[in-house]
Design a protein around this motif. Structure first.
Motif, PDB file in Angstrom:
ATOM      1  N   THR A  51       0.823  -1.219   0.000  1.00 10.75           N
ATOM      2  CA  THR A  51       0.000   0.000   0.000  1.00 10.75           C
ATOM      3  C   THR A  51       0.852   1.263   0.000  1.00 10.75           C
ATOM      4  O   THR A  51       0.304   2.371   0.108  1.00 10.75           O
ATOM      5  CB  THR A  51      -0.909   0.026   1.240  1.00 10.75           C
ATOM      6  OG1 THR A  51      -0.110   0.033   2.428  1.00 10.75           O
ATOM      7  CG2 THR A  51      -1.853  -1.157   1.245  1.00 10.75           C
TER       8      THR A  51
ATOM      9  N   LYS B  44       0.622   3.329   3.214  1.00  4.16           N
ATOM     10  CA  LYS B  44      -0.618   4.048   3.479  1.00  4.16           C
ATOM     11  C   LYS B  44      -1.429   3.259   4.498  1.00  4.16           C
ATOM     12  O   LYS B  44      -1.714   2.081   4.290  1.00  4.16           O
ATOM     13  CB  LYS B  44      -1.426   4.209   2.183  1.00  4.16           C
ATOM     14  CG  LYS B  44      -2.777   4.890   2.380  1.00  4.16           C
ATOM     15  CD  LYS B  44      -3.562   4.926   1.076  1.00  4.16           C
ATOM     16  CE  LYS B  44      -4.945   5.499   1.307  1.00  4.16           C
ATOM     17  NZ  LYS B  44      -5.766   5.480   0.079  1.00  4.16           N
ATOM     18  N   ILE B  45      -1.805   3.891   5.605  1.00  2.00           N
ATOM     19  CA  ILE B  45      -2.519   3.210   6.682  1.00  2.00           C
ATOM     20  C   ILE B  45      -4.021   3.477   6.626  1.00  2.00           C
ATOM     21  O   ILE B  45      -4.825   2.562   6.649  1.00  2.00           O
ATOM     22  CB  ILE B  45      -1.952   3.632   8.055  1.00  2.00           C
ATOM     23  CG1 ILE B  45      -0.496   3.139   8.190  1.00  2.00           C
ATOM     24  CG2 ILE B  45      -2.805   3.086   9.201  1.00  2.00           C
ATOM     25  CD1 ILE B  45       0.197   3.601   9.451  1.00  2.00           C
ATOM     26  N   ASN B  46      -4.399   4.766   6.542  1.00  2.00           N
ATOM     27  CA  ASN B  46      -5.825   5.134   6.573  1.00  2.00           C
ATOM     28  C   ASN B  46      -6.466   5.060   5.202  1.00  2.00           C
ATOM     29  O   ASN B  46      -5.786   5.015   4.176  1.00  2.00           O
ATOM     30  CB  ASN B  46      -5.992   6.566   7.106  1.00  2.00           C
ATOM     31  CG  ASN B  46      -5.610   6.673   8.567  1.00  2.00           C
ATOM     32  OD1 ASN B  46      -5.465   5.675   9.254  1.00  2.00           O
ATOM     33  ND2 ASN B  46      -5.458   7.892   9.038  1.00  2.00           N
TER      34      ASN B  46
ATOM     35  N   GLY C 103      -6.067   1.282   2.128  1.00  2.00           N
ATOM     36  CA  GLY C 103      -4.967   1.395   3.081  1.00  2.00           C
ATOM     37  C   GLY C 103      -4.719   0.081   3.807  1.00  2.00           C
ATOM     38  O   GLY C 103      -5.527  -0.850   3.758  1.00  2.00           O
TER      39      GLY C 103
ATOM     40  N   ALA D 116      -4.773  -0.612   6.976  1.00  3.44           N
ATOM     41  CA  ALA D 116      -5.746  -0.914   8.036  1.00  3.44           C
ATOM     42  C   ALA D 116      -6.994  -1.568   7.459  1.00  3.44           C
ATOM     43  O   ALA D 116      -7.552  -2.496   8.041  1.00  3.44           O
ATOM     44  CB  ALA D 116      -6.113   0.365   8.789  1.00  3.44           C
ATOM     45  N   GLU D 117      -7.414  -1.095   6.310  1.00  2.00           N
ATOM     46  CA  GLU D 117      -8.607  -1.663   5.683  1.00  2.00           C
ATOM     47  C   GLU D 117      -8.348  -3.097   5.229  1.00  2.00           C
ATOM     48  O   GLU D 117      -9.171  -3.993   5.457  1.00  2.00           O
ATOM     49  CB  GLU D 117      -9.015  -0.801   4.483  1.00  2.00           C
ATOM     50  CG  GLU D 117     -10.277  -1.275   3.802  1.00  2.00           C
ATOM     51  CD  GLU D 117     -10.636  -0.402   2.622  1.00  2.00           C
ATOM     52  OE1 GLU D 117     -11.612   0.349   2.712  1.00  2.00           O
ATOM     53  OE2 GLU D 117      -9.926  -0.482   1.591  1.00  2.00           O
TER      54      GLU D 117
ATOM     55  N   LYS E  48      -8.714  -1.233  12.906  1.00  2.00           N
ATOM     56  CA  LYS E  48      -8.817   0.207  13.016  1.00  2.00           C
ATOM     57  C   LYS E  48      -7.411   0.792  12.813  1.00  2.00           C
ATOM     58  O   LYS E  48      -6.428   0.187  13.247  1.00  2.00           O
ATOM     59  CB  LYS E  48      -9.347   0.613  14.394  1.00  2.00           C
ATOM     60  CG  LYS E  48     -10.805   0.245  14.632  1.00  2.00           C
ATOM     61  CD  LYS E  48     -11.247   0.728  15.996  1.00  2.00           C
ATOM     62  CE  LYS E  48     -12.699   0.366  16.262  1.00  2.00           C
ATOM     63  NZ  LYS E  48     -13.160   0.810  17.592  1.00  2.00           N
ATOM     64  N   PRO E  49      -7.292   1.966  12.167  1.00  2.48           N
ATOM     65  CA  PRO E  49      -5.966   2.570  11.981  1.00  2.48           C
ATOM     66  C   PRO E  49      -5.200   2.728  13.286  1.00  2.48           C
ATOM     67  O   PRO E  49      -3.990   2.481  13.334  1.00  2.48           O
ATOM     68  CB  PRO E  49      -6.290   3.937  11.356  1.00  2.48           C
ATOM     69  CG  PRO E  49      -7.579   3.707  10.632  1.00  2.48           C
ATOM     70  CD  PRO E  49      -8.350   2.742  11.487  1.00  2.48           C
ATOM     71  N   SER E  50      -5.904   3.114  14.363  1.00  2.35           N
ATOM     72  CA  SER E  50      -5.222   3.288  15.653  1.00  2.35           C
ATOM     73  C   SER E  50      -4.695   1.954  16.179  1.00  2.35           C
ATOM     74  O   SER E  50      -3.595   1.886  16.749  1.00  2.35           O
ATOM     75  CB  SER E  50      -6.185   3.910  16.670  1.00  2.35           C
ATOM     76  OG  SER E  50      -7.332   3.095  16.832  1.00  2.35           O
TER      77      SER E  50
ATOM     78  N   LEU F 196      -3.797  -0.615  14.323  1.00  2.00           N
ATOM     79  CA  LEU F 196      -2.646  -0.980  13.487  1.00  2.00           C
ATOM     80  C   LEU F 196      -1.401  -0.217  13.926  1.00  2.00           C
ATOM     81  O   LEU F 196      -0.304  -0.795  14.015  1.00  2.00           O
ATOM     82  CB  LEU F 196      -2.960  -0.704  12.019  1.00  2.00           C
ATOM     83  CG  LEU F 196      -1.810  -0.977  11.030  1.00  2.00           C
ATOM     84  CD1 LEU F 196      -1.290  -2.405  11.152  1.00  2.00           C
ATOM     85  CD2 LEU F 196      -2.268  -0.694   9.598  1.00  2.00           C
ATOM     86  N   ARG F 197      -1.538   1.048  14.211  1.00  2.00           N
ATOM     87  CA  ARG F 197      -0.373   1.838  14.637  1.00  2.00           C
ATOM     88  C   ARG F 197       0.188   1.307  15.960  1.00  2.00           C
ATOM     89  O   ARG F 197       1.412   1.244  16.143  1.00  2.00           O
ATOM     90  CB  ARG F 197      -0.764   3.308  14.775  1.00  2.00           C
ATOM     91  CG  ARG F 197      -1.010   4.000  13.437  1.00  2.00           C
ATOM     92  CD  ARG F 197      -1.120   5.521  13.609  1.00  2.00           C
ATOM     93  NE  ARG F 197      -1.335   6.169  12.336  1.00  2.00           N
ATOM     94  CZ  ARG F 197      -2.531   6.459  11.840  1.00  2.00           C
ATOM     95  NH1 ARG F 197      -3.613   6.141  12.520  1.00  2.00           N
ATOM     96  NH2 ARG F 197      -2.638   7.055  10.666  1.00  2.00           N
TER      97      ARG F 197
END
Length: 475
Positions: A443, A446-448, A452, A454-455, A460-462, A464-465
């Protein structure tokens, strides 16, 4: 002879005075001559008509005009006496409540001293009332314009999304079963829960249900991505807010439930809502009622709810993260959309569809898709499902130089999920670390957002971080 001249001069003087009064009366302007002590010396008939009960000679002008004991605020005559200049203003008389325009003209002697002020006043109340009506009309038009703009923003968003999902493409048994379910439930008013992995086309199914509805297909289809709205704004987005409800609430704003009235409201990622918001949605489902944020008026909305999630809601209920009563209320008619890996026979049709849909916008005319390319695409497991397939097709169209479709930087081996050799023992953290790194590379870190990491990882993006921090994953 002298008497005759004197008589003629007197007659001429009378005629001049009569002509002057005639001219003054034709001006339709009230005139008053004022001394420095603010007493009235003279006034014309218009002033006398406006204040018929006043005893003018020697009376203070402010006593006549507004029954005051001191000069009016911002009195133009006072200013004219003070600096010898012409002053004017518009004001509303506090006795008769009519609007006037007043012009104060200083009258000076030969030495330049102001000995009188001639005050001319015109009744402008009709003009002011017309301006008030105009301003009110403009305000109403602005409110209507804002309402239409809000609805148009939603509409444009829906049109953009609809271009990506114009039809359910495929002939597989798995997809045909979903289409059968859509046909069964569309004509009813029942709430529908659509489940499936990220990117399988849950919104497409929701749109199909709406479009096949006999009573709602020509009404609004409003989408809410519950996971994309900040938690402090969710209720405002869903239910609207009143002016002053919070710091940035400068105007009243309708929420999605109001905009979707008589139509369909699609609550995507409903599992991401807080329990407080879940309770309010449950109330709308049960009673059809809600209040805007900061409001006290109870509003009604006739909406059909279609909810979607990529989570196991049974597990979410068991873990206490999702209300059981809301789950039972939305789980009236569940539809599970199969992942792309379980309908591989649909991949060729989907690829052809995306090529014909995206290619013209890029000025590309693709006439051939090699069999080898199609076999590569069918061999891949597609963790991002249809959305990931579309992204691969779009990227490949960008890099295809001619009329033959060529895959861009894509090999099945490279896209396979991490799977360690069977004779090699690794920890769970190592497997997670390598898999997350693999997806992040694919990706572009790209997280969000759509497509991304996370998807694709269904986190959730948080979350994953936090996982990346724990596993020491850095770019």
């Amino acid at each position: 002879m002298g008497n005759l001249d004197s008589k003629q001069a007197s007659t001429q003087s009378y005629d001049e005075k009569e002509r002057l009064e005639l001219i003054i009366s034709a001006l339709n302007t009230g005139l008053a001559l004022i001394r420095p002590d603010m007493t009235l010396v003279w006034s014309n008939d218009i002033i006398k008509h406006n204040f018929p009960d006043a005893n003018f000679p020697g009376k203070k002008c402010f006593a006549v005009a507004e029954n005051r004991t001191t000069p009016c605020e911002d009195c133009q005559a006072v200013l004219a006496f003070k600096d010898g200049k012409i002053h004017e203003r518009e004001f509303q008389n506090q006795q008769n409540k009519r609007w006037y325009k007043v012009v104060a003209l200083p009258v000076k002697d030969q030495e330049g001293r102001v000995i009188y002020v001639l005050e001319a006043s015109s009744d402008i109340d009709d003009r002011k009332q017309a301006e008030k009506k105009r301003d009110q009309s403009l305000k109403e038009l602005e409110a209507l314009k804002k309402k239409l703009e809000e609805e148009n923003i939603y509409l444009k968003s829906e049109v953009r999304e609809a271009r990506h999902f114009s039809d359910m493409i495929g002939t597989s048994n798995a997809l045909r079963y979903v289409q059968t379910q859509v046909a069964q439930v569309a004509s009813t008013a029942s709430t529908v829960l659509i489940q499936g992995e990220t990117g399988v086309g849950k919104e497409l199914v929701a749109r199909a249900i709406h479009n096949d509805s006999k009573s709602r297909s020509d009404k609004p289809f409003i989408k809410v991505n519950c996971a994309a709205i900040p938690s402090n704004l969710v209720e405002s987005e869903l239910f609207g807010h009143e002016r002053g409800a919070f710091t940035d609430a400068r105007e009243q704003r309708k929420g999605r439930f109001e905009l979707a009235d008589t139509g369909t409201l699609f609550l995507d990622e409903i599992s991401e809502l807080s329990q407080n918001t879940q309770a309010k949605i449950l109330r709308v489902l049960q009673e059809g009622e809600f209040e805007r944020v900061g409001g006290t008026q109870t509003l009604k909305s006739d909406v059909r709810i279609i909810a979607a999630t990529n989570r196991d809601l049974n597990a979410e209920v068991a873990a206490g993260r999702f209300r059981a009563d809301l789950f039972y209320r939305i789980n009236v008619y569940p539809i599970t959309v199969p992942p792309l890996r379980k309908r591989r026979e649909d991949i060729p049709l989907l690829v052809e569809h995306f090529v014909s849909q995206i290619g013209p916008d890029m000025g590309k005319k693709i006439e051939k898709i090699p069999t080898k390319v199609m076999e590569q695409l069918k061999a891949y497991n597609w963790p991002g499902n249809i959305r990931e397939l579309r992204n691969v097709v779009e990227r490949s169209l960008i890099t295809s130089p001619g009329s033959t479709f060529q895959l861009a930087d894509f090999t099945v081996e490279r896209h396979k999920s991490f799977s360690p050799p069977s004779n090699q023992r690794v920890s769970l953290d190592e497997i997670q670390q390598q898999h997350i790194q693999q997806v992040l590379k694919e990706t572009g870190w790209k997280i969000n957002g759509a497509g991304g990491a996370a998807e694709i990882l269904q986190m959730k993006p948080s979350t994953l971080r936090n996982r990346m921090k724990k596993l020491g994953i850095k770019r």
